[in-house]
Design an enzyme around this catalytic site. Structure first.
Site, short mmCIF file in Angstrom:
data_model
loop_
_atom_site.label_atom_id
_atom_site.label_comp_id
_atom_site.label_asym_id
_atom_site.label_seq_id
_atom_site.Cartn_x
_atom_site.Cartn_y
_atom_site.Cartn_z
N SER A 78 1.65 -7.31 -1.27
CA SER A 78 2.25 -8.41 -0.50
C SER A 78 1.34 -9.64 -0.43
O SER A 78 1.78 -10.71 -0.02
CB SER A 78 2.67 -7.95 0.90
OG SER A 78 1.58 -7.92 1.78
N THR A 85 0.82 -1.22 0.00
CA THR A 85 0.00 0.00 0.00
C THR A 85 0.85 1.26 0.00
O THR A 85 0.51 2.26 -0.64
CB THR A 85 -0.93 0.00 1.24
OG1 THR A 85 -1.88 -1.05 1.07
CG2 THR A 85 -1.65 1.31 1.41
N THR A 90 1.53 -4.56 4.17
CA THR A 90 1.31 -4.97 5.56
C THR A 90 0.67 -6.36 5.67
O THR A 90 0.82 -7.02 6.69
CB THR A 90 0.41 -3.96 6.30
OG1 THR A 90 -0.86 -3.89 5.63
CG2 THR A 90 1.04 -2.59 6.36
N ASP A 91 -0.04 -6.79 4.62
CA ASP A 91 -0.85 -8.01 4.78
C ASP A 91 -0.02 -9.25 5.11
O ASP A 91 -0.46 -10.10 5.87
CB ASP A 91 -1.69 -8.25 3.52
CG ASP A 91 -2.81 -7.23 3.38
OD1 ASP A 91 -3.09 -6.53 4.37
OD2 ASP A 91 -3.38 -7.12 2.28
N1 ASP Z 1 -2.65 -5.33 0.31
C1 ASP Z 1 -1.58 -4.47 0.78
C2 ASP Z 1 -0.32 -5.29 0.83
O1 ASP Z 1 -0.17 -6.06 1.74
C3 ASP Z 1 -1.93 -3.93 2.12
C4 ASP Z 1 -0.93 -3.00 2.72
O2 ASP Z 1 0.20 -2.84 2.29
O3 ASP Z 1 -1.28 -2.35 3.74
O4 ASP Z 1 0.51 -5.17 -0.05
#
Ligand code: ASP
Length: 346
Positions: A54, A12, A85-86
């Protein structure tokens, strides 16, 4: 001034809106340019081995990130991995096993909102991560996010939207970052290794990291649900070498009339498969010695006990241990090695 390598992988933090929703669009160089204050604290260089959500990160990508770090290890004082973050908790755990005992800090960060969003958490997370990576007391793999420093094997993504996305599971924070300063252990200034030394099997820090690059991906997490048939073990046997089994409570595994989990589990390990037990309860860990129903499992040395480890760390550690050997005794020895504070044995 310390030299820090930023390894941008997407997430993100790098995302921009497109017709189908957010997707990684900004490069690492563009992300670093959003935080000109970095120039005050470090000499920063950027590499970009991938630019992905991710959700699509696989064990081969963990190895690619590890190789990027090790390829530049001598030339930099610290590393900051920008990551979605995922699955960041899995990557942080995996890097903890792939690069063990690193005297140089390897920090993962990302954000809940894209860098270009005016109310983003991305700028602060990037700045604080670089700050942490420049500190003499920082070492090993950590996540720096929302002002918290979390040991790389102890993170769990707990919130989908809030800026404090991660919890540290069953382990204290080695530091927080407040008002532009790193505050360690309530301010006494000690490094984590001084207060929580790793177990006897851990690698010495001054000699440089112990590096691995083989993982076995044939690991699955199975969460018990009421009424689940133990036949599931037969269904998984062909495609997987290991199961991380999330039991009930402190270690409950059911035993139904005419449907024996005990038989299915013992057959699984007797046929050369690996089983690591953990709990689906998020805090305080497993203790099979408490209830009569858990004793048979507790006493079987072929069944690995996850103690108070996170599921994320168990997945990465099992992949790492099985990546080094097929011999159950070697796998067991690697599994019970304490790495980057990943477990507190009972
Ligand atoms: N879907 C995103 C990822 O994990 C979520 C994030 O980065 O907060 O790449």
């Amino acid at each position: 001034m310390k030299k820090i390598l930023i390894i941008a992988t997407g997430g993100t933090i790098a995302s921009t809106p497109g017709g189908d929703g957010l997707a990684p669009g900004l490069t690492g160089e563009e992300l670093a340019a959003y935080v000109p204050e970095l120039a005050d604290i470090a000499q920063v260089e950027v590499v970009q081995p991938m630019n992905i959500d991710s959700t699509n990160m696989r064990p081969a990508d963990w190895v690619a990130i590890s190789r990027t770090i090790m390829g530049a290890y001598e030339d930099f004082d610290g590393f900051v991995v920008l990551h979605g973050t995922d699955t960041m908790a899995y990557t942080a755990a995996a890097l903890s096993y792939l690069i063990q005992g690193s005297p140089k800090p390897i920090v993962l960060t990302g954000s809940q909102q894209p860098m270009a969003n005016p109310f983003t958490d991305a700028r602060l997370n990037l700045y604080q991560s670089v700050l942490y990576a420049t500190d003499d007391l920082s070492r090993d793999v950590t996540i720096v996010f929302g002002g918290q420093v979390i040991v790389g094997t102890r993170a769990h993504k707990q919130r989908t939207m809030s800026f404090n996305a991660f919890n540290s599971v069953n382990f204290p924070l080695p530091a927080i970052i407040r008002a532009g300063r790193i505050v360690r252990d309530g301010g006494v200034g000690m490094a984590l290794g001084d207060i929580w030394p790793d177990g006897a099997g851990d690698v010495a820090s001054s000699a440089g990291p112990l590096v691995y690059d083989r993982l076995n991906e044939r690991v699955i997490v199975l969460r018990l649900t009421p009424g689940l048939s133990p036949r599931v073990f037969d269904l998984l046997a062909g495609d997987f070498d290991a199961i991380v089994l999330e039991t009930f409570g402190i270690g409950g595994i059911p035993e139904y009339e005419r449907a024996s989990f005990e038989r299915a589990i013992f057959d699984w390990v007797e046929s050369g498969h690996t089983l690591a037990l953990t709990t689906q309860v998020s805090e305080e860990g497993l203790d099979l010695g408490v209830y009569e129903v858990g004793r048979a499992y507790a006493e079987n040395a072929d069944i690995l006990k996850g103690d108070d480890m996170t599921t994320e760390a168990l997945v990465a550690k099992t992949m790492w241990a099985l990546g080094q050997s097929k011999d159950p005794e070697v796998v067991r020895e690697l599994f019970y090695r304490t790495v980057n504070h990943d477990r507190n044995p009972r």
